[in-house]
Write a protein that holds these residues in place. Structure first.
Motif, PDB file in Angstrom:
ATOM      1  N   HIS A 179      -4.047 -30.850  30.173  1.00  0.00           N
ATOM      2  CA  HIS A 179      -3.897 -29.390  30.100  1.00  0.00           C
ATOM      3  C   HIS A 179      -4.862 -28.768  29.099  1.00  0.00           C
ATOM      4  CE1 HIS A 179       0.509 -29.794  31.690  1.00  0.00           C
ATOM      5  NE2 HIS A 179      -0.400 -29.862  32.650  1.00  0.00           N
ATOM      6  N   ASN A 180      -5.399 -29.581  28.193  1.00  0.00           N
ATOM      7  CA  ASN A 180      -6.337 -29.081  27.180  1.00  0.00           C
ATOM      8  C   ASN A 180      -7.583 -29.979  27.145  1.00  0.00           C
ATOM      9  OD1 ASN A 180      -4.400 -27.052  25.599  1.00  0.00           O
ATOM     10  ND2 ASN A 180      -3.258 -28.934  25.960  1.00  0.00           N
ATOM     11  N   LEU A 181      -8.114 -30.281  28.300  1.00  0.00           N
ATOM     12  CA  LEU A 181      -9.123 -31.331  28.424  1.00  0.00           C
ATOM     13  C   LEU A 181     -10.376 -31.066  27.604  1.00  0.00           C
ATOM     14  CD1 LEU A 181      -9.571 -34.033  29.827  1.00  0.00           C
ATOM     15  CD2 LEU A 181     -10.701 -32.801  31.695  1.00  0.00           C
ATOM     16  N   MET A 182     -10.843 -29.821  27.554  1.00  0.00           N
ATOM     17  CA  MET A 182     -12.114 -29.539  26.891  1.00  0.00           C
ATOM     18  C   MET A 182     -12.027 -29.677  25.374  1.00  0.00           C
ATOM     19  SD  MET A 182     -14.277 -29.018  29.281  1.00  0.00           S
ATOM     20  CE  MET A 182     -13.367 -30.292  30.117  1.00  0.00           C
ATOM     21  N   THR A 183     -10.840 -29.511  24.829  1.00  0.00           N
ATOM     22  CA  THR A 183     -10.700 -29.601  23.364  1.00  0.00           C
ATOM     23  C   THR A 183      -9.996 -30.870  22.914  1.00  0.00           C
ATOM     24  OG1 THR A 183      -8.637 -28.323  23.519  1.00  0.00           O
ATOM     25  CG2 THR A 183     -10.669 -27.094  23.062  1.00  0.00           C
ATOM     26  N   ALA A 202      -8.984 -24.909  19.414  1.00  0.00           N
ATOM     27  CA  ALA A 202      -9.392 -25.824  18.342  1.00  0.00           C
ATOM     28  C   ALA A 202      -9.653 -27.219  18.910  1.00  0.00           C
ATOM     29  CB  ALA A 202      -8.314 -25.904  17.269  1.00  0.00           C
ATOM     30  N   ILE A 203     -10.772 -27.808  18.505  1.00  0.00           N
ATOM     31  CA  ILE A 203     -11.106 -29.166  18.950  1.00  0.00           C
ATOM     32  C   ILE A 203     -10.280 -30.164  18.156  1.00  0.00           C
ATOM     33  CG2 ILE A 203     -12.942 -30.912  18.929  1.00  0.00           C
ATOM     34  CD1 ILE A 203     -14.915 -28.801  19.664  1.00  0.00           C
ATOM     35  N   TYR A 204      -9.780 -31.169  18.842  1.00  0.00           N
ATOM     36  CA  TYR A 204      -8.962 -32.186  18.172  1.00  0.00           C
ATOM     37  C   TYR A 204      -9.778 -32.890  17.096  1.00  0.00           C
ATOM     38  CZ  TYR A 204      -6.502 -36.503  17.252  1.00  0.00           C
ATOM     39  OH  TYR A 204      -5.881 -37.553  16.610  1.00  0.00           O
ATOM     40  N   ARG A 205      -9.169 -33.056  15.922  1.00  0.00           N
ATOM     41  CA  ARG A 205      -9.821 -33.759  14.824  1.00  0.00           C
ATOM     42  C   ARG A 205      -9.233 -35.149  14.674  1.00  0.00           C
ATOM     43  NH1 ARG A 205      -8.645 -32.173  10.215  1.00  0.00           N
ATOM     44  NH2 ARG A 205      -7.001 -30.675  10.691  1.00  0.00           N
ATOM     45  N   ARG A 206     -10.104 -36.092  14.512  1.00  0.00           N
ATOM     46  CA  ARG A 206      -9.709 -37.502  14.441  1.00  0.00           C
ATOM     47  C   ARG A 206      -8.646 -37.729  13.362  1.00  0.00           C
ATOM     48  NH1 ARG A 206     -12.328 -42.058  16.250  1.00  0.00           N
ATOM     49  NH2 ARG A 206     -11.707 -44.019  15.288  1.00  0.00           N
ATOM     50  N   GLY A 207      -7.647 -38.506  13.719  1.00  0.00           N
ATOM     51  CA  GLY A 207      -6.627 -38.908  12.759  1.00  0.00           C
ATOM     52  C   GLY A 207      -5.500 -37.928  12.563  1.00  0.00           C
ATOM     53  N   THR A 208      -5.538 -36.768  13.239  1.00  0.00           N
ATOM     54  CA  THR A 208      -4.479 -35.784  13.046  1.00  0.00           C
ATOM     55  C   THR A 208      -3.269 -36.048  13.933  1.00  0.00           C
ATOM     56  OG1 THR A 208      -5.568 -34.301  14.639  1.00  0.00           O
ATOM     57  CG2 THR A 208      -6.063 -33.973  12.312  1.00  0.00           C
ATOM     58  N   ASN A 209      -3.398 -36.929  14.897  1.00  0.00           N
ATOM     59  CA  ASN A 209      -2.256 -37.290  15.736  1.00  0.00           C
ATOM     60  C   ASN A 209      -1.577 -38.538  15.183  1.00  0.00           C
ATOM     61  OD1 ASN A 209      -1.120 -38.854  18.387  1.00  0.00           O
ATOM     62  ND2 ASN A 209      -0.971 -36.649  18.614  1.00  0.00           N
ATOM     63  N   GLY A 210      -0.274 -38.647  15.425  1.00  0.00           N
ATOM     64  CA  GLY A 210       0.497 -39.761  14.877  1.00  0.00           C
ATOM     65  C   GLY A 210       0.389 -41.061  15.646  1.00  0.00           C
ATOM     66  N   ILE A 211      -0.479 -41.110  16.667  1.00  0.00           N
ATOM     67  CA  ILE A 211      -0.549 -42.319  17.492  1.00  0.00           C
ATOM     68  C   ILE A 211      -1.029 -43.525  16.686  1.00  0.00           C
ATOM     69  CG2 ILE A 211      -2.900 -41.851  18.278  1.00  0.00           C
ATOM     70  CD1 ILE A 211      -0.037 -43.343  20.378  1.00  0.00           C
ATOM     71  N   GLY A 212      -1.858 -43.296  15.682  1.00  0.00           N
ATOM     72  CA  GLY A 212      -2.335 -44.410  14.868  1.00  0.00           C
ATOM     73  C   GLY A 212      -1.212 -45.042  14.073  1.00  0.00           C
TER      74      GLY A 212
END
Length: 632
Positions: free
Chosen positions: A304-308, A240-250
């Motif tokens: 480890h998941n560079l392409m996605t 699965a490609i990372y979707r913007r805003g789904t990580n808590g870093i913001g």
């Protein structure tokens, strides 16, 4: 006359005699005065000789008396520090809780002043007093530090950051009363420490205590946000490609900004201006270390998941760089340490652009088979999805691409500096940033299509199938460009699209070109009268057929027979291909535009070859047109 003159001489003579007599008296008086003066001088000398010793003794006594007074004063001065030490020691050792903060601080100030005064005097006798006052001042300062720590600890319980972030509330500052007390304590501790160390110190104990307690408060408050940044990075689907805003870093960055801005105001309230920068940076250091650790862990995950998940790297760069710029604007601090924390992720992001281009090539080259119905390969959709996703990260990508330089993504490694501090300009996605991304996207699409073309030539055996395959992939690319933010960015790439579209059409039409040859005939103008041709509607097929010899008739029959077989085979193959909607429509139009006029002409001339039985002429013009229309 003689008598009066003698009388006048006699009168003048009498006056002279009187004058002489007065002079004699004056001489006698002068002698008496001179004698009196001589006697007075003798008497004065005798008095001087008698009083002189007494006066000298008096002066000596006055000097002795003055010296005694000075000695007494010196003794008093020597005794005074000892007396003052005894007075202040009772207050300082009792502590601020017993005597009250105001009285305690006043005593500490008096002790500081006394120590300052003793240092200015050079009396050896004061050295013992200086040492004792130094010890006393250290004791008092330590007690103030303890009070400082207690006051700080009362308001250092961690808070729930999401409450303030979601409700857009400022994080709680130190209560005004506590801040005022802390400021007073810090001022007096600074003065005392300066006197004890005679100015040879870099940081006051209260500054260290503040950085320790408030730094731990910030770090603990942010700890859950750091953990959430890692937990939200975990993947449920491997590809699965990372979707913007789904990580808590913001959210993590928002919490840091809110806490740091509030803490900067606290520092400004408690400390002197020349201490603000040092104390604020020391207070934030622990939480910044935790933040850097979190970014390192996220970087490892991204690698480890560079392409996605390279998109997560782009988002982190954008969020953290914006954080550093906002904090610099609001506090004037922390730009460098926050920018330094991005070093590894910037390197990973630059590497990803090179790797994504390599992956585009490898995805197609590694295919061992291609769809035999001409369907587009999933790699095309995947590559286009990447490019579409990238448009959401243009600010950070613009900065990264500028660091690589135009075309730098084609090299094996990124040689540009990854530690440059971001500026407002570096995140301004203007014409240059868009141009760089357009160049990168164009290179990606060229790489994709070149390898699709090469792989199709290797695996697909027929040119029509190759044409359909390329046309389908081009259609997917076109559609995904039109339906996304790629359209304005890749407006200049349409020329390449047209080239591949024309190439795919030519390849597909090769088979129809072969079939069309059956619809061509030869007319001999040197064998009698020329067969009537004229316009399509005016051709007399029966007359034309009648004018032909048996051999020519057989040739026409064979042409119809071969055409029918070839045409039906092409129709069957056309329908067996899996075409994108726009590809099918376009190729159908191309076939219709090419075949309809040829078949109409041939049919008009020779359809009477089997006299309407349908043995050779299987399709009327309307049936032929309907069949072609059915290709769509």
């Amino acid at each position: 006359m003689v008598a009066p003159r003698k009388a006048a001489y006699a009168e003048e003579s009498a006056e002279v005699e009187v004058l002489l007599a007065n002079m004699e008296k004056l001489k006698g008086l002068t002698k008496k005065i001179q004698g009196s003066l001589n006697r007075l001088e003798m008497s004065g000398k005798n008095v001087k000789d008698a009083i002189g010793p007494i006066y000298g003794n008096t002066q000596r006594l006055q000097t002795i008396n003055s010296n005694v007074d000075r000695i007494i004063e010196a003794i008093d001065r020597i005794q005074e520090p000892l007396d003052q030490r005894n007075r202040e020691e009772r207050i300082i050792r009792a502590g601020p809780r017993k005597v009250g903060m105001a009285e305690f601080i006043a005593s500490l100030d008096r002790t500081t002043d006394a120590l300052r005064g003793l240092r200015h005097s050079n009396l050896r006798s004061n050295q013992q007093a200086i040492s004792e006052l130094n010890t006393l001042l250290r004791i008092g300062t330590k007690q103030l530090e303890d009070v400082f720590r207690e006051i700080l600890s009362e308001d250092a319980r961690p808070v729930e950051p999401l409450h303030y972030i979601t409700k857009q509330l400022p994080f709680p500052a130190l209560p005004q009363e506590s801040a005022s007390q802390l400021k007073i304590i810090n001022t007096h501790v600074s003065a005392s420490v300066a006197q004890i160390s005679q100015g040879d110190f870099r940081e006051t104990p209260t500054a260290r205590t503040y950085a320790e307690i408030r730094g731990d408060y910030i770090t603990t408050t942010l700890r859950n946000l750091a953990a959430a940044s890692m937990s939200t990075a975990r993947k449920t689907t491997a590809d699965a490609i990372y979707r913007r805003g789904t990580n808590g870093i913001g959210t993590y960055a928002q919490g840091m900004e809110g806490l740091y801005v509030t803490e900067h105001e606290n520092v400004r309230t408690v400390f002197a201006q020349d201490e603000w920068s040092r104390v604020f940076n020391a207070t934030c250091q622990s939480s910044l270390n935790e933040f850097s650790k979190t970014l390192r862990e996220l970087n490892t995950f991204i690698q480890h998941n560079l392409m996605t998940d390279c998109f997560l790297a782009y988002e982190i760069i954008e969020i953290v760089s914006t954080l550093s710029l906002r904090l610099e604007g609001r506090t004037g601090e922390l730009k460098r340490p926050i920018a330094d924390s991005l070093k590894l992720i910037r390197e990973t992001a630059m590497t990803s652009l090179v790797k994504l281009l390599e992956d585009t090539r490898t995805r197609v080259q590694s295919l061992v088979a291609l769809p035999m119905d001409g369907s587009p390969v999933p790699a095309t959709t995947e590559v286009m999805t990447r490019l579409q996703t990238m448009t959401s990260y243009l600010p950070s990508l613009s900065s990264i691409l500028a660091s690589l330089g135009d075309g730098g993504w084609s090299t094996a490694s990124a040689s540009a500096s990854s530690t440059s501090i971001p500026t407002i300009k570096s995140f301004d996605v203007g014409a240059d940033g868009r141009k760089l991304f357009a160049h990168y996207a164009s290179d990606t699409l060229n790489t994709l299509l070149q390898n699709i073309d090469a792989k199709s030539r290797m695996i697909h055996k027929t040119r029509p199938l190759q044409g359909v395959f390329i046309a389908n992939n081009v259609a997917v690319i076109n559609r995904m460009i039109r339906n996304s933010d790629l359209q304005p960015l890749l407006a200049g790439w349409t020329g390449k699209v047209d080239e591949y579209q024309k190439k795919s059409t030519d390849m597909y039409m090769d088979a129809w070109q072969e079939t069309s040859k059956y619809l061509l005939d030869v007319q001999y103008t040197n064998r009698g009268a020329r067969p009537p041709s004229g316009t399509t509607g005016s051709v007399d097929s029966a007359a034309l057929i009648k004018s032909l010899g048996s051999k020519d008739k057989d040739a026409i029959k064979e042409k119809f027979r071969n055409f029918n077989a070839s045409f039906e085979d092409l129709v069957a193959k056309h329908k067996s291909y899996r075409m994108e909607k726009e590809v099918k429509a376009q190729l159908t139009r191309d076939v219709q535009a090419f075949m309809e006029p040829l078949y109409s002409r041939f049919w008009d001339r020779y359809h009477e070859i089997d006299k309407g039985k349908g043995k050779y002429v299987k399709y009327s013009k309307d049936q032929f047109v309907a069949t072609l229309a059915g290709l769509a």
